[in-house]
Design an enzyme around this catalytic site. Sequence first.
Site: not given
Length: 718
Positions: A475, A382, A53, A442, A571, A412, A599
């Site tokens: 997730y 992704r 992270n 997204h 979170r 990214r 998530h």
Amino acid sequence: MTNNLKFDYDNPDYYDNREVSWLGFNYRVLQEAEDTRNPLLERLGFLAIGSSNLDEFMMVRVAGLQDQHYMGANYVDSKKQWSPDEQLAEVSRVNKANVTYQYQLYYQLIKECEEHNIHFISIHEASQKEWSKIKDFYYQAVFPTLTPLGIDAYRPFPNLNNKVTHLFVHLYRNGEEQTAIVPIPPLVSRYYHYQENNHHFLVPVEEIIQAFIHDMFKGYEITSSFFFRVTRNADLDIHEDGAEDLLAVIEDYLIKRRNGRSVRLEVDTRTKHPEVLADDIDYLTRQLELKERDVYLINGPLDLTGLNEAIDDLEAYYPNLTFNKFTPVYPKELQGTNVFKAADKKDLFFHHPYDSFQPIVKFIQDAASDPDTIAIKQTLYRVSNNSPIVQALKTAAEHGKQVTVLVELKARFDEENNVQWAKVLEEAGCHVIYGKTHLKTHSKIAMVMKLKHGKLKRYVHLGTGNYNDKTARIYTDMGIITTNDKIAQDATDFFNYLSGYSKQPEYHYLHVSPFDIRDTYMEDIDQEIKQHKKYGNGHIIAKMNSLTSKRIIKKLYEASQAGVKVDLIIRGICCLNPGIPGLSENIRVISIIGRFLEHSRIYWFNNNGDEKLFLSSADMMTRNMIKRVEIEFPILDADIRKELKAILNVYLDDNIKARYKLPNSHYAYVRNDDTPVDAQMVFATKAEIERQDPRSLQTSHKKWLNRIQSHLATKKNK
């Protein structure tokens, strides 16, 4: 009760800085390594997660602030009103305290490992019996991969690779001193692992290299050496304007990113005291153009992400030191039928990873092979390396179906992966698009169109998470499959908007950013305030990853002042400060970090009993509201709304993993005398019970929570 006190909503004391709040989140991740309720190897894993992270945070967020500093920009944080330099100073102060805590935990955990016959040792502690094997390993598997980089008039200071550990070597011969740097190849195993007498020993490969490095510099005496690591800027601008081929632009960007400006220097000080290393650290700092605040002196091994390799080596021997294996449940309404037949009857709801992700994969796979399917449209942000969804889209195109795929090339750290998938899909005959200029797409949406008996039928999947079968196992995300005509028309308009030339459509049900999600959310808060003033029962619950949008925070402060109860389950970053008398005393913020990465995004309004409930791909962050194409979608099915409300209540009842935010921005564990509730354990147990007997659970929150608690107690007693 309405509060009539006047507050200056721009007062910096009412907000947290985004970057410092993120560091607070990463501290909570590290706390999981201290939590003895987590198995030992998993606790080591949380140390690795904390390091991973932090690497990304340094490469992106800190890099961006440093860019502002070097450009002399006078931008200030909109919430704390801090300049880039003030933010960098505070980030350095807080993060260095985090890193100190992380390495305290590291030494505590490797000591605990010894109780289980697991030993993290230096090469000098290896047994004499093993020494010759280690030497063979070095010369056969490691030495050929090493490249020494001398530094002198003919060989300038090298361009050091991002996130790679390097060995800095001082050499001496005939009265002359020389310096060299040896990169540690990242693809070499991090540990040399051997067993003796039922004990496991792990020797860091970098220390093996250091022990044998003298053979690389024959004729020289090595007077000293130490390890260091450089982190570089990965937040480079992608110049989209006028680009004829965005694929080529992204590929050029990936090359430039490898050589971004240095943002952090880490130095291992175990073998040399920082005072002894002072001249060398000063030299590296100057060469890398860093400041003292960017230098981290670490009393331990660099890059704790390497612990993941140790865990991989050990988990087969110590299954009791890892989380119990969890198998998602295949939803009961899909057993004995396919996704499309089930969706013809009612909307389908999925709560991953507790519900299997396989039905979502099958949604595309079955559509690809069904003769009735005429078209598939999907967004990909992704995906996994061997994505079955990408394979299914290829199959559909090869079968002559019209396949349109938006591949987000600007995701990214997935840019290279997505460039390759875009090429693969295009070669298979898919129509591939890359989204909108200056916006990341997204959104998580897929639509299958079938022609049955001369009639067109559209099936739409909407979700909060990526179409990634790997991350769907770890997730927590949610999604629905629906045949609702108006949502299907919205989906059609959405894809046409992305692939053609048109302004943002007028949607029936979808809220689509930029701007629309933020604006409609604020309208819903205003409506809740209005209802509360009339009926006194205002209540908002929102679950998300991060909250940074100042406009939304201000509106939530207004709601609190009006007496509306606000429960936030966040979170990560939270720039709102709850519990400030008169301003935010009706707002509660909790953060849950556990085995799975929280998530999902859920937004609920009581609306005087006529509940509104939305799922979304978007957090309430400025970037999601104005710089991305995101989708928020309503839950129209009453049974799904009921289940989602029960899920929210479980999160709010969590008194095991949940921490609540204090007015001073710190977090404390929720502790009370209520029945113990670990939300993630509740959902995992619910899936386990449903797998054993699909009819055994009621949708009532209280009923199935009591059933699960009874089940857990029975297992514990056994």
